[in-house]
Design a protein around this motif. Structure first.
Motif, PDB file in Angstrom:
ATOM      1  N   LEU A   1      81.761  26.565  99.966  1.00 24.19           N
ATOM      2  CA  LEU A   1      81.399  25.146  99.977  1.00 24.19           C
ATOM      3  C   LEU A   1      81.482  24.654  98.536  1.00 24.19           C
ATOM      4  CD1 LEU A   1      80.120  22.551 101.255  1.00 24.19           C
ATOM      5  CD2 LEU A   1      77.891  23.550 100.773  1.00 24.19           C
ATOM      6  N   VAL A   2      82.386  23.723  98.300  1.00 19.40           N
ATOM      7  CA  VAL A   2      82.541  23.179  96.945  1.00 19.40           C
ATOM      8  C   VAL A   2      82.076  21.728  96.974  1.00 19.40           C
ATOM      9  CG1 VAL A   2      84.129  22.711  95.055  1.00 19.40           C
ATOM     10  CG2 VAL A   2      84.525  24.665  96.545  1.00 19.40           C
ATOM     11  N   ARG A   3      81.075  21.432  96.159  1.00 18.65           N
ATOM     12  CA  ARG A   3      80.527  20.076  96.149  1.00 18.65           C
ATOM     13  C   ARG A   3      80.861  19.399  94.822  1.00 18.65           C
ATOM     14  NH1 ARG A   3      74.471  21.386  98.152  1.00 18.65           N
ATOM     15  NH2 ARG A   3      74.268  19.137  98.313  1.00 18.65           N
ATOM     16  N   GLY A   4      81.495  18.242  94.933  1.00 17.92           N
ATOM     17  CA  GLY A   4      81.871  17.504  93.730  1.00 17.92           C
ATOM     18  C   GLY A   4      80.670  17.117  92.901  1.00 17.92           C
ATOM     19  N   SER A   5      79.523  16.906  93.573  1.00 16.86           N
ATOM     20  CA  SER A   5      78.327  16.505  92.842  1.00 16.86           C
ATOM     21  C   SER A   5      77.736  17.676  92.079  1.00 16.86           C
ATOM     22  CB  SER A   5      77.289  15.951  93.816  1.00 16.86           C
ATOM     23  OG  SER A   5      76.986  16.921  94.798  1.00 16.86           O
ATOM     24  N   ARG A   6      78.084  18.890  92.464  1.00 19.42           N
ATOM     25  CA  ARG A   6      77.538  20.083  91.804  1.00 19.42           C
ATOM     26  C   ARG A   6      78.572  21.201  91.895  1.00 19.42           C
ATOM     27  NH1 ARG A   6      72.781  20.376  94.740  1.00 19.42           N
ATOM     28  NH2 ARG A   6      71.942  18.610  93.617  1.00 19.42           N
ATOM     29  N   PRO A   7      79.613  21.123  91.059  1.00 19.13           N
ATOM     30  CA  PRO A   7      80.739  22.052  91.253  1.00 19.13           C
ATOM     31  C   PRO A   7      80.405  23.518  90.949  1.00 19.13           C
ATOM     32  CG  PRO A   7      81.299  20.252  89.731  1.00 19.13           C
ATOM     33  CD  PRO A   7      79.825  20.209  89.945  1.00 19.13           C
ATOM     34  N   THR A   8      79.503  23.762  89.998  1.00 26.09           N
ATOM     35  CA  THR A   8      79.222  25.161  89.636  1.00 26.09           C
ATOM     36  C   THR A   8      77.739  25.452  89.756  1.00 26.09           C
ATOM     37  OG1 THR A   8      78.972  24.514  87.331  1.00 26.09           O
ATOM     38  CG2 THR A   8      81.138  25.344  87.985  1.00 26.09           C
ATOM     39  N   GLY A   9      77.428  26.620  90.319  1.00 26.43           N
ATOM     40  CA  GLY A   9      76.028  27.051  90.363  1.00 26.43           C
ATOM     41  C   GLY A   9      75.837  28.175  89.367  1.00 26.43           C
ATOM     42  N   GLY A  10      74.709  28.842  89.462  1.00 18.49           N
ATOM     43  CA  GLY A  10      74.479  30.022  88.626  1.00 18.49           C
ATOM     44  C   GLY A  10      74.138  29.685  87.192  1.00 18.49           C
ATOM     45  N   ALA A  11      74.165  30.729  86.358  1.00 12.72           N
ATOM     46  CA  ALA A  11      73.743  30.593  84.965  1.00 12.72           C
ATOM     47  C   ALA A  11      74.744  29.752  84.182  1.00 12.72           C
ATOM     48  CB  ALA A  11      73.600  31.982  84.349  1.00 12.72           C
ATOM     49  N   GLN A  12      74.291  28.644  83.667  1.00 14.34           N
ATOM     50  CA  GLN A  12      75.184  27.703  82.983  1.00 14.34           C
ATOM     51  C   GLN A  12      75.501  28.119  81.546  1.00 14.34           C
ATOM     52  OE1 GLN A  12      76.536  24.725  84.654  1.00 14.34           O
ATOM     53  NE2 GLN A  12      75.875  26.140  86.256  1.00 14.34           N
ATOM     54  N   GLU A  13      74.747  29.098  81.021  1.00 17.16           N
ATOM     55  CA  GLU A  13      75.027  29.577  79.661  1.00 17.16           C
ATOM     56  C   GLU A  13      76.210  30.541  79.642  1.00 17.16           C
ATOM     57  OE1 GLU A  13      73.478  28.839  76.695  1.00 17.16           O
ATOM     58  OE2 GLU A  13      72.152  27.389  77.659  1.00 17.16           O
ATOM     59  N   LEU A  14      76.577  31.037  80.829  1.00 12.82           N
ATOM     60  CA  LEU A  14      77.672  32.022  80.890  1.00 12.82           C
ATOM     61  C   LEU A  14      79.015  31.334  80.665  1.00 12.82           C
ATOM     62  CD1 LEU A  14      76.816  34.237  83.964  1.00 12.82           C
ATOM     63  CD2 LEU A  14      76.209  34.560  81.579  1.00 12.82           C
ATOM     64  N   THR A  15      79.963  32.112  80.172  1.00 11.32           N
ATOM     65  CA  THR A  15      81.313  31.569  80.040  1.00 11.32           C
ATOM     66  C   THR A  15      81.969  31.572  81.427  1.00 11.32           C
ATOM     67  OG1 THR A  15      82.340  33.701  79.695  1.00 11.32           O
ATOM     68  CG2 THR A  15      81.529  32.564  77.719  1.00 11.32           C
ATOM     69  N   VAL A  16      83.068  30.843  81.528  1.00 11.70           N
ATOM     70  CA  VAL A  16      83.790  30.785  82.804  1.00 11.70           C
ATOM     71  C   VAL A  16      84.234  32.196  83.201  1.00 11.70           C
ATOM     72  CG1 VAL A  16      85.845  29.863  83.960  1.00 11.70           C
ATOM     73  CG2 VAL A  16      84.521  28.405  82.405  1.00 11.70           C
ATOM     74  N   LEU A  17      84.712  32.965  82.218  1.00  9.91           N
ATOM     75  CA  LEU A  17      85.192  34.316  82.511  1.00  9.91           C
ATOM     76  C   LEU A  17      84.041  35.222  82.971  1.00  9.91           C
ATOM     77  CD1 LEU A  17      87.759  36.008  82.596  1.00  9.91           C
ATOM     78  CD2 LEU A  17      87.336  36.694  80.235  1.00  9.91           C
ATOM     79  N   ASP A  18      82.878  35.105  82.309  1.00 11.84           N
ATOM     80  CA  ASP A  18      81.687  35.857  82.746  1.00 11.84           C
ATOM     81  C   ASP A  18      81.381  35.539  84.210  1.00 11.84           C
ATOM     82  OD1 ASP A  18      80.961  37.287  80.489  1.00 11.84           O
ATOM     83  OD2 ASP A  18      79.824  35.629  79.623  1.00 11.84           O
ATOM     84  N   SER A  19      81.433  34.263  84.530  1.00 11.90           N
ATOM     85  CA  SER A  19      81.104  33.834  85.900  1.00 11.90           C
ATOM     86  C   SER A  19      82.129  34.354  86.898  1.00 11.90           C
ATOM     87  CB  SER A  19      81.045  32.309  85.972  1.00 11.90           C
ATOM     88  OG  SER A  19      80.122  31.816  85.053  1.00 11.90           O
TER      89      SER A  19
END
Lengths: 253, 325
Positions: B101-119
């Motif tokens: 489920l991809v929501r435009g209002s909230r595209p990413t969950g989880g730890a926001q301090e992580l890099t994209v690659l970490d995620s």
């Protein structure tokens, strides 16, 4: 195996997450150390020259730091801002995230807080028998689990109320009063002492500190009771979680 | 075999209500009143494997609720949903590994301090993606989404468009079979929205994933969906091909004509002039009259240019939202 990998990964992620706010971690260390250190000063004045009381409060500082729990922030906020929806759709139990965050924060608190505790121990001349410290370790692990379960249980009320911080704040007051920060178990008034020994709060803080300080004899029963409380709170948290998720998925995620 | 089957799905929320003022506030302490809001009513449709469907409707129509029911975030009041053979709200692990489920209002969950690659690496472990698949999928997503420059940046530091690209990569890395896209281009600028649309078109073409899309942007719908399900007041109002929507919902066509000598009077009794720009006129003509009107205009006016068009999807939907079917 997969669960332990996921927890390790969650700890790693949250450790990295908190690395960005090390200054906040330092402020948490101060917040968490100040209570037991005030206890140390006050009780050292009340019982001058009592080495056991010094050992107890220094150990209590370390236990307080290593069992710190912030699920009202790490989990409840995700209910309020809706990001728990992401977690519900991940193929893992949601509790692994907050558990990972809990362990990561404790690691950071340990990194900054334990040198402070050692410094206090050196300044006050507190010394420990290594057998007592070893004996305290199982109790410390159970205390860490118990405190997480307690805060997690209270944080789950976020499914019903937006005042979770007040509820967790009240829970922390109970930990302060009965947990051994306000006074060591043996120095509480009679009926309070009985209540504190039976309730789970002393098992969250004072028990491992007392064992390490060598002030608790026959602690086997207390550790057994501590394990019993872990089972009770686990069952309670599971029931509240199920009920909370049922409500969350019924009234709108 | 359908990827998604929805049968008689209904969702009713119970929301607390009270009148304004101190007296009402005190009264509500002892006597709470509730109102029932029916977000989805008796919704039924089926989506075959590999189909890309647009779930449309005005604000409050029940689209997002329907998406949450199909993805397992909500438990319905009545009815059933079957997604890949699973009941979504049971949230079984094999089900969760096959949907996103991809929501435009909230595209990413989880730890926001992580890099994209970490995620992305976290997703690899979470979804048990084998190393070879992970690297191949990652390379593909980097190419399609232009993720390269973002890999070592923290999620919290990304712009909305970049977050959407990262969110799509995180959701598609494990190649879900069913993809729920809730307003995927919400708040994106023209370039970012176009890039996301282009990516989704390529991805759905390549992967054969089943996609359910909600969007208020008709460009999203027109570029991705061949089938539309129009929902209003929680009910299905239209379910069919995109091309048939205009014909079914709008009894008019647009006739654009350039005629230097034309005046408004030339169109009276023939067609409804809805706009004019210099020598160009935009006329609304009943579908059945289009041939007769066109012939009439060509014989009575000195016409430089003439085009017959379907009304835009936006226009049709605007009319449906305002006036109903």
């Amino acid at each position: 195996m997969r669960t332990s990998r996921l927890i390790a990964l969650a700890v790693r992620n949250q450790f990295l997450e908190w690395a960005g706010t090390w200054w906040f971690t330092v402020s948490l260390v101060v917040n968490y150390a100040v209570g037991p250190l005030i206890g140390l000063v006050v009780w050292s004045a009340v019982l001058p020259g009592d080495e056991v009381i010094v050992r107890y409060f220094v150990a209590l500082t370390a236990v307080h730091l290593l069992t710190a729990s912030f699920e009202d922030y790490t989990f409840a906020e995700s209910v309020y801002d809706g990001t728990v929806g992401h977690q519900l759709l991940e193929p893992q139990p949601v509790v692994l995230g907050p558990a990972g965050a809990n362990l990561a924060i404790r690691l950071w608190l340990g990194l900054f807080g334990l040198p402070l505790t050692v410094t206090v121990a050196l300044v006050t001349g507190a010394s420990y028998r290594w057998q007592a410290v070893l004996l305290a370790l199982p109790s410390l692990v159970l205390a860490a689990l118990l405190r997480f379960l307690w805060t997690w249980l209270l944080a789950l009320t976020a499914f019903w109320t937006e005042r979770v911080h007040a509820i967790v704040g009240f829970g922390n007051i109970l930990v302060f009063v009965f947990g051994g920060i306000a006074a060591p178990l043996g120095d509480l008034p009679g009926s309070w002492q009985t209540a504190a020994a039976l309730l789970p709060f002393h098992a969250m803080l004072g028990l491992p500190a007392g064992i390490a300080a060598g002030m608790l004899s026959g602690s086997g029963t207390a550790v057994a009771l501590q394990a019993g409380w872990c089972v009770v709170l686990t069952a309670g948290a599971m029931a509240v979680w199920r009920s909370g998720v049922r409500r969350y998925t019924a009234v709108g995620a | 075999m359908n990827a998604v089957s929805v049968d008689g799905l209904s969702m009713t929320y119970r929301v607390p209500v009270r009148e304004a003022g101190l007296k009402a506030a005190f009264r509500s302490l002892v006597h709470r009143r509730y109102r029932e809001v029916q977000a989805v009513r008796d919704l039924s449709f089926e989506i075959p494997h590999g189909q890309v469907v647009g779930l449309l409707g005005p604000n409050g129509a029940g689209k997002t609720t329907a998406m949450k029911l199909m993805s397992g975030l909500l438990h319905p009041t009545a009815g059933s949903v079957d997604v890949l053979g699973f009941t979504p709200w049971q949230r079984r692990t094999p089900f969760l590994k096959q949907i996103a489920l991809v929501r435009g209002s909230r595209p990413t969950g989880g730890a926001q301090e992580l890099t994209v690659l970490d995620s992305l690496q976290y997703q690899r472990v979470l979804y048990g993606i084998p190393d070879t698949d992970y690297h191949a999928g990652l390379d593909e997503l980097i190419g399609l989404l232009g993720l390269g420059p973002l890999l070592h940046r923290q999620l919290r530091a990304l712009s909305l468009g970049q977050k959407m690209r990262a969110g799509l990569a995180l959701s598609l890395l494990y190649r879900p079979k069913v993809l729920f896209l809730d307003e995927p281009t919400l708040g994106l600028d023209v370039s970012a929205a176009t890039a996301v649309r282009r990516f989704l078109a390529e991805y759905t073409g390549q992967s054969g994933a089943t996609v359910v899309l909600t969007s208020h942007y008709m460009a999203d719908v027109e570029s991705l969906c061949r089938r539309l399900i129009l929902v209003d007041h929680g009910r299905v109002q239209y379910d069919g091909p995109l091309e048939r929507l205009s014909a079914q919902l709008s009894p008019y066509k647009l006739l654009r004509i350039s005629a230097p000598a034309a005046t408004k009077e030339n169109f009276e009794g023939v067609a409804e002039a809805v706009a004019t720009h210099g020598v160009s006129w935009e006329l609304r003509v009943p579908r059945d009259d289009i041939a007769r009107v066109t012939a009439h205009l060509l014989t009575t006016l000195d016409v430089i240019d003439l085009a017959v068009e379907e009304p835009s999807l936006e226009t049709v939907l605007d009319r449906v939202y305002r006036e109903g079917l």
